[in-house]
Design a protein around this motif. Structure first.
Motif, PDB file in Angstrom:
ATOM      1  N   VAL A  86       0.835  -1.204   0.000  1.00 38.62           N
ATOM      2  CA  VAL A  86       0.000   0.000   0.000  1.00 38.62           C
ATOM      3  C   VAL A  86       0.871   1.256   0.000  1.00 38.62           C
ATOM      4  N   ILE A  87       1.953   1.234   0.777  1.00 37.67           N
ATOM      5  CA  ILE A  87       2.858   2.381   0.823  1.00 37.67           C
ATOM      6  C   ILE A  87       3.532   2.591  -0.528  1.00 37.67           C
ATOM      7  N   VAL A  88       4.153   1.524  -1.050  1.00 39.91           N
ATOM      8  CA  VAL A  88       4.897   1.656  -2.307  1.00 39.91           C
ATOM      9  C   VAL A  88       3.942   1.961  -3.460  1.00 39.91           C
ATOM     10  N   GLY A  89       2.747   1.371  -3.448  1.00 45.38           N
ATOM     11  CA  GLY A  89       1.770   1.673  -4.490  1.00 45.38           C
ATOM     12  C   GLY A  89       1.390   3.140  -4.499  1.00 45.38           C
ATOM     13  N   ASN A  90       1.207   3.712  -3.319  1.00 42.97           N
ATOM     14  CA  ASN A  90       0.898   5.138  -3.219  1.00 42.97           C
ATOM     15  C   ASN A  90       2.063   5.987  -3.717  1.00 42.97           C
ATOM     16  N   LEU A  91       3.280   5.606  -3.343  1.00 43.93           N
ATOM     17  CA  LEU A  91       4.451   6.371  -3.748  1.00 43.93           C
ATOM     18  C   LEU A  91       4.709   6.235  -5.246  1.00 43.93           C
ATOM     19  N   ALA A  92       4.281   5.122  -5.840  1.00 44.18           N
ATOM     20  CA  ALA A  92       4.509   4.901  -7.269  1.00 44.18           C
ATOM     21  C   ALA A  92       3.761   5.895  -8.149  1.00 44.18           C
ATOM     22  N   CYS A  93       2.795   6.601  -7.579  1.00 42.08           N
ATOM     23  CA  CYS A  93       2.102   7.659  -8.331  1.00 42.08           C
ATOM     24  C   CYS A  93       3.001   8.869  -8.551  1.00 42.08           C
ATOM     25  N   LEU A  94       4.090   8.954  -7.795  1.00 43.18           N
ATOM     26  CA  LEU A  94       5.050  10.061  -7.897  1.00 43.18           C
ATOM     27  C   LEU A  94       4.383  11.429  -7.778  1.00 43.18           C
ATOM     28  N   GLY A  95       3.364  11.511  -6.922  1.00 38.34           N
ATOM     29  CA  GLY A  95       2.720  12.785  -6.614  1.00 38.34           C
ATOM     30  C   GLY A  95       1.572  13.157  -7.518  1.00 38.34           C
ATOM     31  N   PHE A  96       1.353  12.442  -8.631  1.00 44.66           N
ATOM     32  CA  PHE A  96       0.296  12.811  -9.568  1.00 44.66           C
ATOM     33  C   PHE A  96      -1.094  12.618  -8.969  1.00 44.66           C
ATOM     34  N   HIS A  97      -1.248  11.676  -8.046  1.00 43.46           N
ATOM     35  CA  HIS A  97      -2.563  11.448  -7.447  1.00 43.46           C
ATOM     36  C   HIS A  97      -3.008  12.626  -6.600  1.00 43.46           C
ATOM     37  N   THR A  98      -2.065  13.472  -6.181  1.00 40.25           N
ATOM     38  CA  THR A  98      -2.404  14.682  -5.431  1.00 40.25           C
ATOM     39  C   THR A  98      -2.368  15.922  -6.312  1.00 40.25           C
ATOM     40  N   SER A  99      -1.412  16.002  -7.221  1.00 36.91           N
ATOM     41  CA  SER A  99      -1.317  17.209  -8.057  1.00 36.91           C
ATOM     42  C   SER A  99      -2.538  17.365  -8.961  1.00 36.91           C
ATOM     43  N   VAL A 100      -3.187  16.262  -9.339  1.00 45.67           N
ATOM     44  CA  VAL A 100      -4.400  16.401 -10.169  1.00 45.67           C
ATOM     45  C   VAL A 100      -5.507  17.123  -9.414  1.00 45.67           C
ATOM     46  N   ILE A 101      -5.503  17.021  -8.081  1.00 48.09           N
ATOM     47  CA  ILE A 101      -6.498  17.735  -7.277  1.00 48.09           C
ATOM     48  C   ILE A 101      -6.296  19.236  -7.401  1.00 48.09           C
ATOM     49  N   ARG A 102      -5.082  19.625  -7.672  1.00 47.94           N
ATOM     50  CA  ARG A 102      -4.772  21.044  -7.847  1.00 47.94           C
ATOM     51  C   ARG A 102      -5.047  21.501  -9.277  1.00 47.94           C
ATOM     52  N   PHE A 103      -4.672  20.702 -10.279  1.00 45.54           N
ATOM     53  CA  PHE A 103      -4.770  21.135 -11.670  1.00 45.54           C
ATOM     54  C   PHE A 103      -6.179  21.015 -12.249  1.00 45.54           C
ATOM     55  N   ILE A 129       2.658   3.049 -16.061  1.00 45.97           N
ATOM     56  CA  ILE A 129       4.004   2.670 -16.492  1.00 45.97           C
ATOM     57  C   ILE A 129       4.981   2.699 -15.321  1.00 45.97           C
ATOM     58  N   ALA A 130       4.941   3.771 -14.536  1.00 44.16           N
ATOM     59  CA  ALA A 130       5.873   3.912 -13.414  1.00 44.16           C
ATOM     60  C   ALA A 130       5.669   2.812 -12.378  1.00 44.16           C
ATOM     61  N   SER A 131       4.429   2.532 -12.024  1.00 42.26           N
ATOM     62  CA  SER A 131       4.158   1.531 -10.997  1.00 42.26           C
ATOM     63  C   SER A 131       4.525   0.121 -11.466  1.00 42.26           C
ATOM     64  N   THR A 132       4.304  -0.162 -12.756  1.00 42.89           N
ATOM     65  CA  THR A 132       4.688  -1.467 -13.293  1.00 42.89           C
ATOM     66  C   THR A 132       6.201  -1.636 -13.264  1.00 42.89           C
ATOM     67  N   ALA A 133       6.924  -0.583 -13.615  1.00 43.63           N
ATOM     68  CA  ALA A 133       8.387  -0.643 -13.572  1.00 43.63           C
ATOM     69  C   ALA A 133       8.892  -0.830 -12.146  1.00 43.63           C
ATOM     70  N   ILE A 134       8.293  -0.119 -11.211  1.00 43.04           N
ATOM     71  CA  ILE A 134       8.705  -0.251  -9.805  1.00 43.04           C
ATOM     72  C   ILE A 134       8.411  -1.646  -9.291  1.00 43.04           C
TER      73      ILE A 134
END
Length: 467
Positions: A86-103, A129-134
């Protein structure tokens, strides 16, 4: 992963919860689009609050059954693997899951539809792509380091990595839903549907004769995660198609990535800070100890969910108020502190009153965690006393300094765990976690005052300071 829009919400919670969980669920999101802006945030927080209550009950029941089915050793293995995923899956978003709330709200308000279409599609492709690579790198790392890892963890960790892409995608879809004030689409899949599916599939596999161990639980979790995320993807996409007219896309990936990177650091530090104690206990102690500590932390879910529910409801409103409305932002931020603190305090007292009989449900050996609740509750209430400061900093463009605060807090927490766990065992983890949460709350509150002139502390007057 902490909401009531009014101080009286707790008294009417059963009625409100029944209203929202019945056939009227579809109407709630419609209300979110027609109400005034502040009421929208309050309603979203209240819906999140109701979902978190149901989620806490489901999670508690499911974890009790899992512990009973598997025993403390196998349950401890499963807990460490699942928390890590759960931790690594959340981090695999590289911040996009939060920045979309702003944009997304910004692009919608400014009628920048090409950019809006672009960020919706590009963020999904990037996260997948990022999460699959991680996940691939993680599996390779576990395999190469198998000689240095306890043998009973190797296969469960490799299996667990299959969940990563779907966990990451689910977090991104949650962010996209929150950006549109779709509280049910944002929270229901992760906090209601997925845990119920995991429990149901685990029960089915046991009935079919599978061994009651961590591997079986992880297989159930993989199937439930894929089913939940794919269904959420279909639902969110269908709703976005109805609300965003077709047309060209513009992709400003470098701009989005530059904003997302410090948010990624903030989220990384926050997520690691929230779960560092479980990971550190797993590093130093046996799976049985991990099981006891995790069950104790799960008992605190009734307190934690207040903070997260407020955070889920107000992040979008913080982002909108930062565009030239400092007085509204200050008043609203102060209001969210009250929404967070008083329900959290009430829940904390309830947990201390009922904590021991709740832990007995996991098994007689789990009552060893009850004294730890008194330390852990203190830290959680301290965090609630300053409200969702990190969301305010992130949505107001101060994500860099917020990341620095979390980096210091995480280092402080890990350092204390390294020193105290070998000396005091589970007590050391609880002491380290509580002190770290007090430090985090103090540092964030001070940073908000220095950067925005807003006093986010429950018992302090609403004076403006130096920016």
């Amino acid at each position: 992963m902490r909401f009531s829009a009014a101080t009286t919400a707790g008294r009417f919670l059963p009625q409100r919860l029944a209203l929202r969980m019945g056939p009227l669920l579809g109407r709630i999101d419609a209300v979110l689009f027609t109400a005034d802006e502040r009421g929208e945030a309050g309603r979203m927080s209240l819906i999140a609050f109701a979902i978190r209550i149901v989620s806490a009950v489901i999670a508690f029941i499911s974890q009790v059954l899992m512990a009973r089915w598997m025993g403390s050793f196998e349950y401890g293995i499963f807990v460490l693997v699942w928390v890590t995923m759960v931790i690594v899956g959340n981090l695999a978003c590289l911040g996009f899951h939060t920045s979309v709330i702003r944009f997304i709200p910004e692009y919608r308000e400014r009628n920048m539809l090409a950019e809006l279409r672009g960020i919706v599609v590009a963020s999904r492709l990037f996260v997948l792509i990022a999460s699959t690579a991680i996940a691939g790198l993680g599996a390779l790392g576990v395999w190469l380091c198998a000689d240095w890892i306890e043998s009973y963890y190797v296969i469960p960790f490799i299996l667990g990595l299959f969940c990563l892409p779907m966990i990451a995608m689910g977090d991104l879809l949650q962010g996209q839903s929150r950006a549109n004030s779709w509280a049910l689409f944002a929270l229901s899949p992760t906090y209601l549907v997925r845990p119920v599916l995991i429990l149901a599939l685990m029960a089915l596999m046991l009935a079919m004769g599978y061994a009651p161990d961590a591997r079986t639980a992880i297989f159930a979790s993989i199937a439930a995660t894929y089913a939940t995320t794919l269904a959420q993807l279909i639902g969110v996409t269908s709703r976005m198609v109805k609300n965003i007219p077709t047309g060209p896309m513009k992709v400003h990936f470098s701009e989005w990535f530059i904003v997302s990177l410090p948010i990624f650091l903030v989220e990384s530090f926050f997520f690691l800070l929230t779960n560092a104690d479980v990971l550190m206990v797993g590093a130093y102690l046996q799976p049985n100890d991990v099981a006891v500590y995790f069950a104790t932390v799960k008992t605190l879910a009734l307190v934690h969910f207040v903070y997260f529910s407020v955070k889920a409801g107000v992040a979008q409103r913080y982002a909108q108020f930062t565009h030239g409305e400092p007085e509204k932002l200050a008043a609203f931020a102060r209001e969210t502190v009250s929404w967070t603190f008083w329900p959290s305090l009430l829940m904390a007292l309830l947990v201390l009153l009922l904590g021991e009989p709740m832990l007995v449900l996991f098994g007689p050996e789990f009552t060893a965690g009850y004294p730890l609740l008194f330390l852990l509750v203190f830290g959680v209430v301290a965090r609630a006393a300053v409200g969702p400061c990190e969301s305010l900093l992130t949505m107001s463009g101060n994500q860099n300094i917020c990341a620095a605060v979390y980096a210091m807090t995480l280092a402080f927490n890990i350092g204390l765990n390294i020193v105290l766990i070998p000396l005091f065992g589970l007590w050391g983890a609880a002491i380290a976690t509580s002190l770290a949460m007090v430090f985090e709350a103090s540092a964030l509150s001070f940073t908000v005052w220095r950067k925005l002139g807003i006093v986010m502390l429950i018992f302090m007057p609403a004076a403006r300071g130096a920016a």
